[in-house]
Scaffold this active site. Structure first.
Site, PDB file in Angstrom:
ATOM      1  N   ARG A 163       0.845  -1.192   0.000  1.00  0.00           N
ATOM      2  CA  ARG A 163       0.000   0.000   0.000  1.00  0.00           C
ATOM      3  C   ARG A 163       0.881   1.242   0.000  1.00  0.00           C
ATOM      4  O   ARG A 163       2.107   1.171   0.003  1.00  0.00           O
ATOM      5  CB  ARG A 163      -0.911   0.009   1.226  1.00  0.00           C
ATOM      6  CG  ARG A 163      -0.176   0.077   2.558  1.00  0.00           C
ATOM      7  CD  ARG A 163      -1.125  -0.033   3.739  1.00  0.00           C
ATOM      8  NE  ARG A 163      -0.433   0.144   5.014  1.00  0.00           N
ATOM      9  CZ  ARG A 163      -1.036   0.070   6.203  1.00  0.00           C
ATOM     10  NH1 ARG A 163      -2.326  -0.197   6.280  1.00  0.00           N
ATOM     11  NH2 ARG A 163      -0.341   0.256   7.317  1.00  0.00           N
ATOM     12  N   TYR A 165      12.241   7.973  14.063  1.00  0.00           N
ATOM     13  CA  TYR A 165      11.982   7.890  12.624  1.00  0.00           C
ATOM     14  C   TYR A 165      12.910   8.819  11.856  1.00  0.00           C
ATOM     15  O   TYR A 165      13.519   8.434  10.859  1.00  0.00           O
ATOM     16  CB  TYR A 165      10.521   8.248  12.370  1.00  0.00           C
ATOM     17  CG  TYR A 165      10.087   8.298  10.931  1.00  0.00           C
ATOM     18  CD1 TYR A 165       9.568   7.167  10.305  1.00  0.00           C
ATOM     19  CD2 TYR A 165      10.145   9.487  10.198  1.00  0.00           C
ATOM     20  CE1 TYR A 165       9.136   7.219   8.989  1.00  0.00           C
ATOM     21  CE2 TYR A 165       9.721   9.535   8.894  1.00  0.00           C
ATOM     22  CZ  TYR A 165       9.213   8.406   8.291  1.00  0.00           C
ATOM     23  OH  TYR A 165       8.788   8.468   6.974  1.00  0.00           O
ATOM     24  N   ALA A 212      16.400   7.414  11.807  1.00  0.00           N
ATOM     25  CA  ALA A 212      16.524   6.291  10.882  1.00  0.00           C
ATOM     26  C   ALA A 212      16.561   6.776   9.442  1.00  0.00           C
ATOM     27  O   ALA A 212      17.353   6.286   8.616  1.00  0.00           O
ATOM     28  CB  ALA A 212      15.364   5.319  11.094  1.00  0.00           C
ATOM     29  N   LYS A 213      15.708   7.743   9.104  1.00  0.00           N
ATOM     30  CA  LYS A 213      15.668   8.249   7.732  1.00  0.00           C
ATOM     31  C   LYS A 213      16.948   9.025   7.396  1.00  0.00           C
ATOM     32  O   LYS A 213      17.414   8.991   6.250  1.00  0.00           O
ATOM     33  CB  LYS A 213      14.438   9.134   7.539  1.00  0.00           C
ATOM     34  CG  LYS A 213      13.121   8.375   7.539  1.00  0.00           C
ATOM     35  CD  LYS A 213      13.071   7.305   6.465  1.00  0.00           C
ATOM     36  CE  LYS A 213      11.666   6.758   6.267  1.00  0.00           C
ATOM     37  NZ  LYS A 213      11.615   5.680   5.245  1.00  0.00           N
TER      38      LYS A 213
END
Length: 253
Positions: free
Chosen positions: A18, A161, A164-165
């Protein structure tokens, strides 16, 4: 997917069931790629693969957690055993983490890093050797504008997040050097993209977000997919080690 594309080879897309992953897969299918679709969401993955099949696109679904190193290796090996080269890898799989430093638990931090950074490592490690042996391949890593901004107050995900990115951007630049000149490695940094994951939050604050975007609308998975398809097919290719921001010039004012 109504175009008559030139056959280009095989593209692996993680997190393909998705959202942005599905948007990338659709764009790559229009360019003529057969697809290997990877996700943990078995039901949605099956539905997405069925969509492609109905449109005449060869799409092989594999239920897999990208943080599982052995599973990445095994799926890639299975694809390659069929005599099929992997031409493009899109590392898209991700997970939200809305908790800040004072709320997050260790296992939640570990899971965020495992899915985003380790998942990117696992699939690059599984696929890169065959690309190098062939002397050709393209890797596209999905990062985020949060890698630069650190995540704003209203972001779906915050510091774990964002960290991590940001790590994915470092990996992208390092691998662009390490795998050159055979394999190009680039990243895409989406801004506010309306997906199943972000829809509720973006709907609640749609006016605020749209007012902060120069192009006057929220992004869609198709917006990211078109950039991924460009990076996968542009010829001649003189682009590697780059992070392309796709956010409609957000927070420009």
């Amino acid at each position: 997917m109504t175009d008559t594309p030139v056959e280009r080879g095989v593209a692996v897309v993680t997190g393909a069931a998705r959202g942005i992953g599905r948007g990338c897969a659709r764009a790559l299918a229009r360019k003529g790629f057969s697809l290997v679709l990877v996700d943990v969401l078995e039901g949605e993955l099956s539905a997405t693969a069925g969509e492609f099949a109905r449109n005449g696109v060869q799409a092989s679904p594999f239920v897999a957690d990208v943080s599982d190193h052995g599973r990445a290796r095994d799926v890639a090996a299975q694809v390659l055993r069929c005599g099929t080269a992997i031409d493009v890898l899109v590392n898209n799989a991700g997970t939200p983490m809305p908790k800040g430093l004072l709320e997050i638990e260790e296992h939640e931090w570990d899971r965020t890093i495992d899915v985003h950074m380790k998942g990117c490592f696992n699939w690059c490690r599984a696929v890169a050797p065959s690309m190098l042996a062939r002397g050709a391949g393209r890797i596209i890593n999905i990062s985020s504008v949060s890698a630069y901004s650190g995540g704003v107050t209203s972001a779906v995900s915050k510091f774990a997040y964002a960290g991590a990115k940001a790590g994915i951007l470092g990996m992208t630049r390092a691998l662009a050097k390490e795998l050159a000149p055979s394999v190009s490695v680039n990243a895409i940094c989406p801004g506010a993209i309306k997906t199943e994951l972000t829809a509720a939050m973006l709907e609640e604050r749609s006016t605020e977000f749209i007012d902060s975007i120069c192009l006057g609308r929220l992004g869609t998975p198709a917006d990211i997919g078109e950039v991924a398809a460009f990076l996968a097919t542009v010829e001649p290719n003189f682009i590697t080690g780059q992070a392309i921001t796709v956010d409609g010039f957000q927070w420009a004012t």
